[in-house]
Enzyme design. Sequence first.
Site: not given
Length: 401
Positions: A261, A285
């Site tokens: 990420e 997220h």
Amino acid sequence: MSRPRILLLESIHPVADALLEADGFEVLRADGALNEDQLVARMPGVQVLGIRSKTQVTRRVLEAADSLIAVGAFCIGTNQIALDHAMARGVAVFNAPFSNTRSVAELVLAEIVMLSRGLGDRIREMHQGVWKKASTGTREVRGKTLGVVGYGHIGSQISILGEALGMKVVFHDIIARLPLGNSQPVRTLDALLQQSDFVTLHVPETPQTKGLIGAAQLARMKPGACLINASRGTVVDLEALAQALREKRLGGAAIDVYPDEPESNSSEGFATPLRGLPNVILTPHIAGTTLEAQEAIGREVSASLARFVHTGATLASVNFPEVDLPRTPETWRLINVHQNVPGVLRDLNRIVSDHGANIHAQVLSTHAGIGYLVMDLDSDVAGAVVRDMRRLPTSISARTV
């Protein structure tokens, strides 16, 4: 400890500042996450560090911290922290396992409805000026089977909400869990995959859960079923999931977490094999990222850190034994972290005796390689006792509170 210094990173909710300042902390802030070099440079003189999921608290960071006694993870996961090394250095780690439960559960429930109706595609088409009114492939969720993998705080909440929508709920967990409502446990993951119309994952990141859902497991899912992952990015093989979606063996997916990420918000550059596939919801997220959840996390972790610093209580620590000794007026408290080897308590008590003090109360608990001692003395010699404790070769740290 007089006015302990805490460094807060990653835009932790400001309620933490107010609570910690009220508890006597000196609060420092830094914008965003710091890389390893930046964090190493900031650690000297910091007693407590507050982070979220992006900051990596590595061995090098811990070794650069000359005063650190605690780390607060203002989130659920603690994979970003070198937990064993923190424990070995006498640094307790706390997280927030409960505060964003509802936020995650609500997002998963919304995604179940969206996947069932293909809303992601319809919304995108309307923004592109395409009018596509069709019922093909769309279903109500009532009467469908929801499979929950991991029946902890979040999984059980989703179970309750799913039943409220009229879904049949089954769950699988490696630990025996009490079913809530009419949900039913199933013995194996395969059994859950084979009967569920929607599968939602709520497991921690461990060696056992890495790659938990791969090509073999996706092949066992019901044709047209949907997969939701709001747990950890390493749990699902995204290439295998993309292939199953392209072959139309699955009806859709909602993914909130990824193996890699970005460290900061960016409008471009994020890549995943799921981009552009139909009926796939991709979110960055954000399952637990609501104002309510962030405030609750700020309160929960701040309270844990304040209790630890001021009383030595380790309730909710993820790497220390849990100890909580009630304070008694007119006593002097000290804390000792030491190697978990025979004879240490004898040596510690001998130091107290040598100073002519009486032990009013003490609690010792061990966890893996450390022992954690909270001791109250009836006379004001705690500072001298701590100085002698620090000289023991078995002592990791000692302090008064």
